[in-house]
Design a protein around this motif. Structure first.
Motif, PDB file in Angstrom:
ATOM      1  N   UNK A 144       0.814  -1.216   0.000  1.00  0.00           N
ATOM      2  CA  UNK A 144       0.000   0.000   0.000  1.00  0.00           C
ATOM      3  C   UNK A 144       0.849   1.269   0.000  1.00  0.00           C
ATOM      4  N   UNK A 145       0.346   2.292  -0.634  1.00  0.00           N
ATOM      5  CA  UNK A 145       1.031   3.584  -0.730  1.00  0.00           C
ATOM      6  C   UNK A 145       0.026   4.691  -0.445  1.00  0.00           C
ATOM      7  N   UNK A 146       0.400   5.593   0.476  1.00  0.00           N
ATOM      8  CA  UNK A 146      -0.402   6.802   0.669  1.00  0.00           C
ATOM      9  C   UNK A 146       0.453   7.994   0.262  1.00  0.00           C
ATOM     10  N   UNK A 147      -0.154   8.906  -0.464  1.00  0.00           N
ATOM     11  CA  UNK A 147       0.530  10.122  -0.899  1.00  0.00           C
ATOM     12  C   UNK A 147      -0.031  11.285  -0.084  1.00  0.00           C
ATOM     13  N   UNK A 148       0.838  11.933   0.675  1.00  0.00           N
ATOM     14  CA  UNK A 148       0.433  13.066   1.505  1.00  0.00           C
ATOM     15  C   UNK A 148       0.936  14.333   0.820  1.00  0.00           C
ATOM     16  N   UNK A 149       0.021  15.089   0.256  1.00  0.00           N
ATOM     17  CA  UNK A 149       0.367  16.322  -0.461  1.00  0.00           C
ATOM     18  C   UNK A 149       0.185  17.491   0.490  1.00  0.00           C
ATOM     19  N   UNK A 150       1.259  18.254   0.702  1.00  0.00           N
ATOM     20  CA  UNK A 150       1.233  19.369   1.652  1.00  0.00           C
ATOM     21  C   UNK A 150       1.346  20.679   0.893  1.00  0.00           C
ATOM     22  N   UNK A 151       0.315  21.503   1.005  1.00  0.00           N
ATOM     23  CA  UNK A 151       0.324  22.800   0.334  1.00  0.00           C
ATOM     24  C   UNK A 151       0.953  23.843   1.258  1.00  0.00           C
ATOM     25  N   UNK A 152       2.003  24.466   0.765  1.00  0.00           N
ATOM     26  CA  UNK A 152       2.741  25.457   1.541  1.00  0.00           C
ATOM     27  C   UNK A 152       2.323  26.860   1.129  1.00  0.00           C
ATOM     28  N   UNK A 153       1.815  27.631   2.079  1.00  0.00           N
ATOM     29  CA  UNK A 153       1.441  29.030   1.861  1.00  0.00           C
ATOM     30  C   UNK A 153       0.428  29.171   0.724  1.00  0.00           C
ATOM     31  N   UNK A 154      -0.464  28.205   0.615  1.00  0.00           N
ATOM     32  CA  UNK A 154      -1.508  28.229  -0.404  1.00  0.00           C
ATOM     33  C   UNK A 154      -2.644  27.316   0.056  1.00  0.00           C
ATOM     34  N   UNK A 155      -3.880  27.609  -0.334  1.00  0.00           N
ATOM     35  CA  UNK A 155      -5.005  26.741   0.052  1.00  0.00           C
ATOM     36  C   UNK A 155      -4.861  25.357  -0.567  1.00  0.00           C
ATOM     37  N   UNK A 156      -5.090  24.292   0.198  1.00  0.00           N
ATOM     38  CA  UNK A 156      -4.990  22.940  -0.343  1.00  0.00           C
ATOM     39  C   UNK A 156      -6.009  22.705  -1.464  1.00  0.00           C
ATOM     40  N   UNK A 157      -5.578  22.004  -2.484  1.00  0.00           N
ATOM     41  CA  UNK A 157      -6.453  21.611  -3.579  1.00  0.00           C
ATOM     42  C   UNK A 157      -7.046  20.247  -3.258  1.00  0.00           C
ATOM     43  N   UNK A 158      -8.258  20.231  -2.701  1.00  0.00           N
ATOM     44  CA  UNK A 158      -8.852  18.977  -2.244  1.00  0.00           C
ATOM     45  C   UNK A 158      -9.308  18.084  -3.398  1.00  0.00           C
ATOM     46  N   UNK A 159      -9.270  18.595  -4.628  1.00  0.00           N
ATOM     47  CA  UNK A 159      -9.658  17.749  -5.758  1.00  0.00           C
ATOM     48  C   UNK A 159      -8.672  16.611  -5.977  1.00  0.00           C
ATOM     49  N   UNK A 160      -7.484  16.729  -5.387  1.00  0.00           N
ATOM     50  CA  UNK A 160      -6.489  15.670  -5.505  1.00  0.00           C
ATOM     51  C   UNK A 160      -6.763  14.509  -4.562  1.00  0.00           C
TER      52      UNK A 160
END
Length: 338
Positions: free
Chosen positions: A54-70
């Motif tokens: 299993x693989x989880x990808x944790x995308x961290x948005x820095x100084x910007x609103x997170x794009x939850x569509x991902x």
């Protein structure tokens, strides 16, 4: 391998309940800022790994609103199907979070590590692309060697040129890293056991000015903590070019170099390692137009190591024979930095 996070870094969500034997959950941390198209390529490459676990990808948005569509995790995606089987154990997932620590790359990476549920943690820059076999080969290498950290080679993509850079095991010892950076051991190639990351090696240093060189600082500490395993083949496509956030932040780079010299004894006591840092500092002064400082630090560099190429690059830039931008482009076109 140990699957229990330390209390201060316990993830906020649970890992998939069914993990194939010998196939630990891998958490891939991607820190991002203002690169939406490149980010989607990076995420897609993580999800397309041929690793059976299993693989989880944790995308961290820095100084910007997170794009939850991902996001593919229902907790992170407000549009997810609430009737989906919550007990299922997906082999791939994407979670999207914001940087809740120090603004910048270091804080963003640590925010992702804090949320990572995996027994193994990997980093990927938002403008890089993994080859499909990366995790499979590196997990096997960690298992075979017992090392806490594994790296691999890279393909440097610069314009229409592709330069392959592959480190040997002898390249990723502390002295070699201090002396020549070993950019082949790129942060996007790193796979590390979560316990070693959080305890013996430590998180990314958020005190480094501008987060510049945080990857060099971390890999140097990792090499000092124990052996680094190497998959001696390119497993990551690394994009070089004008997209670098540090291409013209020379004053910040000087501060970060000085910080590293104070922090790491090996950078002060090894003449070649010290020369490399001072040569980079000389070039940075030349790039901002401080000719006197550039020539002074170039002289210091050449006294330590007459063969250091950064000192000569600093001299020609300081004398106005070539621009700093031109010198950087020439180095990058050969798959190298300053």
């Amino acid at each position: 391998m140990d699957t229990q996070p330390t209390p201060s870094t316990a993830p906020s969500t649970t890992a998939p309940s069914a993990v194939p034997p010998g196939m630990p959950l891998v958490s891939v941390v991607i820190a991002t800022r203002d690169r939406p198209q490149l980010l989607r390529v990076a995420v897609r490459a993580v999800l397309d790994q041929d690793y059976a676990g299993p693989v989880e990808c944790v995308v961290v948005f820095d100084q910007a609103p997170p794009d939850t569509s991902l996001a593919t995790d229902p907790e992170e995606d407000p549009d997810a199907d609430p009737d989906a089987d919550a007990g299922a154990a997906p082999t791939r997932s994407v979670r999207v979070v914001g940087n809740v620590r120090t603004p910048g790359l270091a804080g963003a990476r640590n925010s992702g590590i804090d949320r990572a549920a995996g027994e193994l943690v990997a980093f990927c820059d938002d403008d890089d692309e993994w080859l499909p076999e990366k995790l499979r080969l590196q997990v096997a290498q960690l298992s075979a060697t017992g090392a806490d950290v594994a790296v691999s080679g890279i393909e440097v993509h610069y314009g229409d040129r592709v330069i392959t850079r592959v480190p040997a095991a002898s390249d990723v010892v502390a002295t070699s890293i201090a002396r020549r950076r070993v950019m082949e051991a790129h942060p996007s190639t790193v796979l590390v056991r979560a316990r070693a990351l959080r305890e013996r090696i430590g998180l990314v240093d958020e005190k480094i000015p501008g987060s510049y060189g945080e990857d060099f600082d971390w890999i140097l500490r990792a090499a000092q903590a124990g052996p680094i395993a190497v998959v001696e083949r390119p497993l990551v496509k690394v994009l070089w070019g004008s997209q670098s956030y540090f291409s013209d932040r020379w004053a910040t780079i000087i501060e970060a170099i000085d910080y590293g010299l104070v922090k790491h004894e090996v950078l002060r006591t090894d003449p070649v390692a010290q020369a490399r840092q001072q040569g980079r500092k000389a070039f940075a002064y030349a790039a901002i137009g401080d000719r006197r400082a550039a020539l002074r630090w170039a002289r210091h560099t050449l006294r330590l190591n007459p063969r250091d190429p950064r000192a000569y690059a600093a001299i020609v830039v300081a004398l106005g024979l070539v621009s700093a931008d031109r010198a950087m482009r020439l180095a990058n076109s050969a798959g190298r930095g300053i």
